[in-house]
Design a protein around this motif. Structure first.
Motif, mmCIF file in Angstrom:
data_model
loop_
_atom_site.group_PDB
_atom_site.id
_atom_site.type_symbol
_atom_site.label_atom_id
_atom_site.label_comp_id
_atom_site.label_asym_id
_atom_site.label_seq_id
_atom_site.Cartn_x
_atom_site.Cartn_y
_atom_site.Cartn_z
ATOM 1 N N PRO A 162 36.591 14.622 0.644
ATOM 2 C CA PRO A 162 35.879 15.901 0.619
ATOM 3 C C PRO A 162 35.352 16.301 -0.752
ATOM 4 C CG PRO A 162 38.246 16.234 0.808
ATOM 5 C CD PRO A 162 38.011 14.770 0.996
ATOM 6 N N ALA A 163 35.895 15.757 -1.819
ATOM 7 C CA ALA A 163 35.438 16.133 -3.157
ATOM 8 C C ALA A 163 34.115 15.470 -3.524
ATOM 9 C CB ALA A 163 36.497 15.777 -4.195
ATOM 10 N N LEU A 164 33.724 14.428 -2.776
ATOM 11 C CA LEU A 164 32.499 13.682 -3.090
ATOM 12 C C LEU A 164 31.659 13.528 -1.823
ATOM 13 C CD1 LEU A 164 33.932 10.857 -5.374
ATOM 14 C CD2 LEU A 164 32.569 12.821 -6.110
ATOM 15 N N PRO A 165 31.061 14.588 -1.355
ATOM 16 C CA PRO A 165 30.286 14.494 -0.109
ATOM 17 C C PRO A 165 29.098 13.547 -0.257
ATOM 18 C CG PRO A 165 29.831 16.558 -1.232
ATOM 19 C CD PRO A 165 30.988 15.932 -1.954
ATOM 20 N N LEU A 166 28.763 12.894 0.849
ATOM 21 C CA LEU A 166 27.584 12.024 0.915
ATOM 22 C C LEU A 166 26.801 12.486 2.133
ATOM 23 C CD1 LEU A 166 26.139 9.494 -0.268
ATOM 24 C CD2 LEU A 166 27.385 8.146 1.443
ATOM 25 N N TRP A 167 25.658 13.138 1.884
ATOM 26 C CA TRP A 167 24.904 13.739 2.976
ATOM 27 C C TRP A 167 23.947 12.730 3.602
ATOM 28 C CZ3 TRP A 167 27.984 17.479 3.342
ATOM 29 C CH2 TRP A 167 28.321 18.327 2.293
ATOM 30 N N ALA A 168 23.790 12.816 4.916
ATOM 31 C CA ALA A 168 22.955 11.877 5.667
ATOM 32 C C ALA A 168 21.532 12.401 5.800
ATOM 33 C CB ALA A 168 23.552 11.654 7.057
ATOM 34 N N THR A 169 20.559 11.484 5.721
ATOM 35 C CA THR A 169 19.148 11.827 5.871
ATOM 36 C C THR A 169 18.500 10.920 6.911
ATOM 37 O OG1 THR A 169 18.349 10.282 4.175
ATOM 38 C CG2 THR A 169 19.040 12.474 3.426
ATOM 39 N N ALA A 170 17.328 11.337 7.387
ATOM 40 C CA ALA A 170 16.489 10.518 8.264
ATOM 41 C C ALA A 170 15.088 10.516 7.679
ATOM 42 C CB ALA A 170 16.479 11.078 9.686
ATOM 43 N N VAL A 171 14.463 9.341 7.609
ATOM 44 C CA VAL A 171 13.185 9.219 6.895
ATOM 45 C C VAL A 171 12.222 8.321 7.645
ATOM 46 C CG1 VAL A 171 14.372 9.509 4.675
ATOM 47 C CG2 VAL A 171 13.860 7.201 5.517
ATOM 48 N N ASP A 172 10.933 8.485 7.307
ATOM 49 C CA ASP A 172 9.889 7.604 7.836
ATOM 50 C C ASP A 172 9.808 6.284 7.080
ATOM 51 O OD1 ASP A 172 9.001 9.298 9.823
ATOM 52 O OD2 ASP A 172 7.352 10.124 8.640
ATOM 53 N N ASP A 173 9.976 6.328 5.746
ATOM 54 C CA ASP A 173 9.647 5.182 4.895
ATOM 55 C C ASP A 173 8.246 4.700 5.259
ATOM 56 O OD1 ASP A 173 9.694 3.089 3.137
ATOM 57 O OD2 ASP A 173 11.477 2.116 3.948
ATOM 58 N N SER A 174 7.306 5.644 5.292
ATOM 59 C CA SER A 174 5.963 5.360 5.810
ATOM 60 C C SER A 174 5.097 4.668 4.766
ATOM 61 C CB SER A 174 5.294 6.663 6.263
ATOM 62 O OG SER A 174 5.305 7.620 5.216
ATOM 63 N N HIS A 175 4.363 3.671 5.253
ATOM 64 C CA HIS A 175 3.375 2.967 4.439
ATOM 65 C C HIS A 175 1.979 3.060 5.059
ATOM 66 C CE1 HIS A 175 7.168 1.158 3.116
ATOM 67 N NE2 HIS A 175 6.534 0.686 2.058
ATOM 68 N N ARG A 176 1.939 3.360 6.354
ATOM 69 C CA ARG A 176 0.679 3.384 7.096
ATOM 70 C C ARG A 176 0.651 4.636 7.989
ATOM 71 N NH1 ARG A 176 2.716 -1.691 7.491
ATOM 72 N NH2 ARG A 176 3.415 -1.356 9.637
ATOM 73 N N PRO A 177 -0.522 5.069 8.439
ATOM 74 C CA PRO A 177 -0.618 6.301 9.231
ATOM 75 C C PRO A 177 0.242 6.291 10.492
ATOM 76 C CG PRO A 177 -2.789 5.634 8.478
ATOM 77 C CD PRO A 177 -1.858 4.511 8.112
ATOM 78 N N GLU A 178 0.350 5.147 11.162
ATOM 79 C CA GLU A 178 1.115 5.107 12.413
ATOM 80 C C GLU A 178 2.618 5.245 12.194
ATOM 81 O OE1 GLU A 178 0.240 0.731 11.319
ATOM 82 O OE2 GLU A 178 -0.756 2.691 11.196
#
Length: 305
Positions: A162-178
């Motif tokens: 609990p002293a060192l939280p690691l928060w989770a993310t969600a990403v596109d890592d987008s390189h192209r429009p689609e």
């Protein structure tokens, strides 16, 4: 206290300034604005986007996706440096890059941790995810399986405590429009959000919310995650928000409450779940999975007996 506002944000975006990017920066900014995003972070490969700015109604914040070279370029795992405005030498050690990121007041995020690319050098070992200088980890990125990413996150949480939280993310890592608009974070800011304010101040609001864990990752699901106290009892309550474009009306989502190490505590088919904390869970986190696969994850609540 000001009303909380939820911002839709993207933390991993590439433009034509990356060697594998296909879209000029201004076109990428417009693509995210049209999909309802409030902010995005430019994270081109080993090249810093130096400034925060409001561009045509969307906040653009600086960043970089830095290669942690092992044993020589371009091999190695990837570190996303959010809100950084200062480059670090490409061949600097991972520890030096993490130290520089922290010193600059920026945030360090492990990119696609279960990625087996770069001839196997792209994967984050659990010892690296346990580094106290790391702030965030991508559990959704199309370069590595979400289940494997989440398993690494659970293992890192158990190691860090609990002293060192690691928060989770969600990403596109987008390189192209689609690739735009597949995964993002919902960030809660408590100040009034006004794009007429200085861009650096707006970026600071987002950065501090991310630093505190005041956000949740999503691939399209919306949810309310909260901790409640009733006398001497505590409970986690999850409410799944019905999507406007519900693909399977009448079919409920699945809500799962997980304990330390990814242990399943309870599973509910429905739009509301409540879990009474016993005290031996280590931590509790929640997942909401809609019938069409869209999902959302809470950050962990750490439990002390």
């Amino acid at each position: 206290m000001n009303r909380v506002r939820w911002l839709k944000g993207q933390l991993h975006v590439h433009t034509s300034r990356s060697f594998d990017g296909r879209v000029p920066p201004e076109d990428m900014f417009a693509a995210y604005r049209l999909r309802g995003f409030d902010f995005l972070c430019v994270t081109d490969h080993d090249r810093v986007w130096e400034r925060a700015a409001v561009v045509d109604g969307i906040l653009v914040v600086p960043g970089e996706e830095s290669t942690l070279v092992r044993p020589f370029p371009p091999l190695g795992r990837h570190l996303v440096r959010l809100f950084t405005t200062e480059p670090v030498p490409l061949l600097a050690s991972a520890h030096r890059k993490l130290e520089a990121t922290r010193r600059q007041g920026a945030l360090a995020m492990a990119a696609h941790p279960a990625w087996d690319g770069n001839f196997g050098t792209g994967r984050w070992r659990i010892e690296a995810l346990a580094d106290p200088l790391l702030d965030l980890v991508e559990i959704v990125n199309h370069h590595s399986r979400t289940g494997a990413n989440v398993a690494l996150w659970d293992e890192a949480l158990a190691r860090r405590g609990p002293a060192l939280p690691l928060w989770a993310t969600a990403v596109d890592d987008s390189h192209r429009p689609e690739q735009v608009g597949r995964a993002w974070v919902w960030v809660a800011v408590e100040q009034t959000w006004d794009l007429s304010l200085p861009a650096a101040r707006l970026a600071g609001m987002v950065r501090e919310a991310l630093r505190r864990g005041a956000f949740y990752p999503s691939t399209g699901a919306r949810a309310i995650f909260r901790w409640e106290r009733d006398g001497g009892r505590s409970r986690v309550v999850v409410e799944a928000v019905p999507p406007e474009d519900e693909a399977a009306p009448g079919v409920p989502p699945r809500i799962r409450l997980m304990g330390k190490g990814g242990r399943l505590l309870v599973q509910v088919e429905g739009r509301r779940a409540s879990y009474a904390v016993r005290g031996d869970e280590g931590y509790v986190r929640a997942e909401v999975i809609e019938p069409d696969g869209r999902a959302a994850w809470s950050q962990p609540w750490w439990i002390e007996a």
